[in-house]
Design an enzyme around this catalytic site. Structure first.
Site, mmCIF file in Angstrom:
data_model
loop_
_atom_site.group_PDB
_atom_site.id
_atom_site.type_symbol
_atom_site.label_atom_id
_atom_site.label_comp_id
_atom_site.label_asym_id
_atom_site.label_seq_id
_atom_site.Cartn_x
_atom_site.Cartn_y
_atom_site.Cartn_z
ATOM 1 N N ASN A 1 0.810 -1.223 0.000
ATOM 2 C CA ASN A 1 0.000 0.000 0.000
ATOM 3 C C ASN A 1 0.846 1.277 0.000
ATOM 4 O O ASN A 1 0.581 2.210 -0.737
ATOM 5 C CB ASN A 1 -0.993 -0.003 1.161
ATOM 6 C CG ASN A 1 -0.318 -0.185 2.505
ATOM 7 O OD1 ASN A 1 0.796 -0.701 2.609
ATOM 8 N ND2 ASN A 1 -0.992 0.224 3.568
ATOM 9 N N GLY B 1 2.492 -5.465 7.408
ATOM 10 C CA GLY B 1 1.518 -6.209 6.625
ATOM 11 C C GLY B 1 0.366 -6.662 7.496
ATOM 12 O O GLY B 1 0.080 -6.069 8.543
ATOM 13 N N SER B 2 -0.283 -7.722 7.092
ATOM 14 C CA SER B 2 -1.480 -8.190 7.784
ATOM 15 C C SER B 2 -1.143 -8.811 9.130
ATOM 16 O O SER B 2 -0.034 -9.322 9.352
ATOM 17 C CB SER B 2 -2.224 -9.211 6.925
ATOM 18 O OG SER B 2 -1.524 -10.451 6.910
ATOM 19 N N THR B 3 -2.115 -8.781 10.024
ATOM 20 C CA THR B 3 -1.921 -9.365 11.351
ATOM 21 C C THR B 3 -1.709 -10.870 11.261
ATOM 22 O O THR B 3 -0.885 -11.430 11.991
ATOM 23 C CB THR B 3 -3.132 -9.039 12.240
ATOM 24 O OG1 THR B 3 -3.194 -7.618 12.420
ATOM 25 C CG2 THR B 3 -3.015 -9.699 13.603
ATOM 26 N N VAL C 1 -0.280 -12.678 8.855
ATOM 27 C CA VAL C 1 1.091 -12.972 8.438
ATOM 28 C C VAL C 1 2.070 -12.577 9.538
ATOM 29 O O VAL C 1 3.037 -13.293 9.814
ATOM 30 C CB VAL C 1 1.420 -12.257 7.120
ATOM 31 C CG1 VAL C 1 2.892 -12.442 6.747
ATOM 32 C CG2 VAL C 1 0.533 -12.786 6.002
ATOM 33 N N GLY C 2 1.817 -11.441 10.175
ATOM 34 C CA GLY C 2 2.699 -10.997 11.250
ATOM 35 C C GLY C 2 2.768 -11.979 12.397
ATOM 36 O O GLY C 2 3.839 -12.231 12.963
ATOM 37 N N GLU D 1 4.431 -4.191 12.278
ATOM 38 C CA GLU D 1 3.429 -3.139 12.138
ATOM 39 C C GLU D 1 2.318 -3.751 11.310
ATOM 40 O O GLU D 1 2.487 -4.022 10.124
ATOM 41 C CB GLU D 1 4.048 -1.913 11.465
ATOM 42 C CG GLU D 1 3.232 -0.641 11.669
ATOM 43 C CD GLU D 1 2.156 -0.472 10.623
ATOM 44 O OE1 GLU D 1 0.967 -0.738 10.941
ATOM 45 O OE2 GLU D 1 2.489 -0.106 9.493
ATOM 46 N N CYS E 1 -3.126 1.085 6.768
ATOM 47 C CA CYS E 1 -3.338 0.494 8.090
ATOM 48 C C CYS E 1 -3.918 1.504 9.065
ATOM 49 O O CYS E 1 -4.571 1.136 10.034
ATOM 50 C CB CYS E 1 -2.025 -0.070 8.626
ATOM 51 S SG CYS E 1 -0.682 1.143 8.677
#
Length: 478
Positions: free
Chosen positions: A148, A224-226, A228-229, A246, A280
């Protein structure tokens, strides 16, 4: 155009990976051909960074500073090229693309200043002893960046890690790899030593997992996404590897009855629709105190209708394309669920290709999916609050805690309520979308671990070592 990997100071074709077509989300056309790394190139990049890190760590701060400043100058001189990449590769609207490119210049320069400020501490703890706390680089850092803000959010990791004395391996998002090439071009033009920065576009399976799992990588910095995190955190924790994350957000804006409604509409509109809501920090929940609820809904709906949707290259475009059409289907599903449970669709709710119209729902309640789930599109929900305390309760009723806004003219209430709001960042009388190069950017709960920006990034990209010097005979118990 065809873009190569950047490994050990050289541009090279992939041999064990593949050449992938980079798609322009605005029209689905082929934007570029990009070499994606395979296992051989990932190994080469990690080995190069591992070999280079000690000499880079020992490089004088003034030399590091000079390289980062030169890279910033290159970015400034090529700002039209960089902004063009952001428009064509990520669907960034004209204003957002130039904002991001300008922010990249600022990041290089801010990080250059931090090279001289990697501070430790001296303590006087015992007679005849100097107690030193040294701040030292980890070694090799891997960065995994999102689509993004592909330039800004990758560069935040790269420049501060380099300023702290680490070397770096970057995996840009698979949908926006050319943004990473711009970083490599800037650092290469600035004379960065071979191996200090390496660019390996590729899939999460082929590149991302390898970077997380390799023992030579001492830290992973991810945006990135939660989901994947959390996976990265689980893998890194087994290896006792440092990570910063983040992740997602479902960011609330609280509007209290005393604030100017016209100004509130503009603040909320920017926060909800900037970069078509693919941020985000975007304002996806508008929590409005009951006495001004109906009037705000009317004014905000009218304002959303003024947002131009279309060609990212047009200077007056506000909302460009979503990165992929599948996201439109997710948003459709969330809206259908909300409407079936009593929400009112005030405007939008339609799309053509990757272009989603600015969408506003009112009377959204916690029994609806959209109250909790990220939409990552130009969609926001208006929620009624009985009073300020009820607004904070609604604000905190979420697994995320990244950014938030509080609009009120009562300074005492603003300060008290801001401390109750469960978020890493609270912006009083401004939008949830806010950032600069030196603040402590980051969230709580499922929005992240760690902080990015200025000296806070230096803290993240270094570890502490305690060293003592006894200059008089040590006093020992036996």
């Amino acid at each position: 155009m065809e873009y190569q990997l950047y490994i050990n100071g050289k541009w090279k074709n992939t041999e064990s990976g593949s050449v992938v077509t980079d798609i322009n989300p605005a029209d689905g056309s082929a934007y570029a051909q990009v070499h994606f790394a395979g296992p051989d190139e990932v190994e080469e990049a990690i080995a190069a960074a591992d070999h280079a890190w000690k000499s880079w760590a020992e490089t004088p701060a003034a030399d590091k500073e000079a390289i980062l400043l030169k890279a910033g100058d290159w970015m400034q001189e090529h700002i039209d090229e960089v902004a063009g990449v952001l428009m064509d590769e990520s669907g960034s609207a004209f204003g957002k693309a130039y904002f991001e490119a300008g922010f990249a210049v600022d990041l290089f320069r801010a990080a250059a200043g931090e090279c001289r400020r990697v501070f430790g501490e001296i303590q006087q703890q015992a007679p005849g002893e100097i107690s030193m706390i040294r701040r030292l680089p980890f070694g090799v850092v891997a960065g995994i960046a999102p689509f993004n803000f592909p330039l800004l959010l990758a560069l935040k990791k790269v420049v501060y890690a380099l300023a702290a004395g680490n070397t770096f391996v970057l995996k840009p998002a698979s949908a926006t790899p050319v943004s990473g090439v711009m970083i490599a071009k800037a650092l290469d033009a600035a004379g960065l030593p071979a191996g200090v920065f390496n660019l390996v576009p590729g899939s999460g399976e082929a590149v991302g997992n390898r970077l997380v799992e390799d023992p030579r990588i001492k830290m992973v910095a991810f945006t990135g996404s939660t989901a994947v995190g959390k996976g990265i955190a689980a893998k890194a924790s087994v290896l006792f590897k440092k990570y910063s994350l983040e992740m997602g957000g479902k960011n609330p804006l609280i509007l209290l009855r005393d604030f100017d409604l016209d100004q509130a509409v503009r603040i909320a509109g920017f926060g909800a629709f900037f970069h078509q809501g693919q941020i985000c920090m975007c304002t996806s929940r508008l929590i409005v105190e009951e006495p001004v609820y109906d009037e705000f809904c009317e004014k905000f709906t009218a304002y959303a209708g003024t947002m131009k949707v279309g060609d990212p290259h047009a200077m007056d475009t506000v909302i460009g394309p979503l990165i992929k059409k599948e996201q439109c289907d997710i948003i459709d599903s969330q809206i259908a669920d909300a409407v079936s449970k009593g929400a009112v669709l005030l405007t939008g709710g339609t799309h053509e290709g990757n272009y989603y119209q600015p969408t506003v729902l009112k009377d959204v309640t916690p029994d609806m999916r959209i109250f909790y789930e990220e939409s990552f599109g130009p969609v926001t929900s208006i929620i009624k609050a009985k009073d300020p305390q009820d607004a904070v309760r609604l604000c905190n009723d979420n697994e995320y805690g990244l950014s938030s806004s509080l609009l009120t003219n009562d300074l005492s209430s603003a300060m008290a309520l801001s401390l109750e709001m469960e978020a890493g960042m609270v912006h009083i009388n401004n939008a949830t979308v806010s950032d600069n190069s030196t603040v402590a950017f980051g969230g709580v709960k499922n929005s992240g671990v760690g902080r990015e920006g200025g000296s806070y990034s230096i803290d993240e990209f270094t570890e502490l070592k305690w060293i003592t010097v006894q200059y008089t005979p040590a006093q020992l118990p036996f």
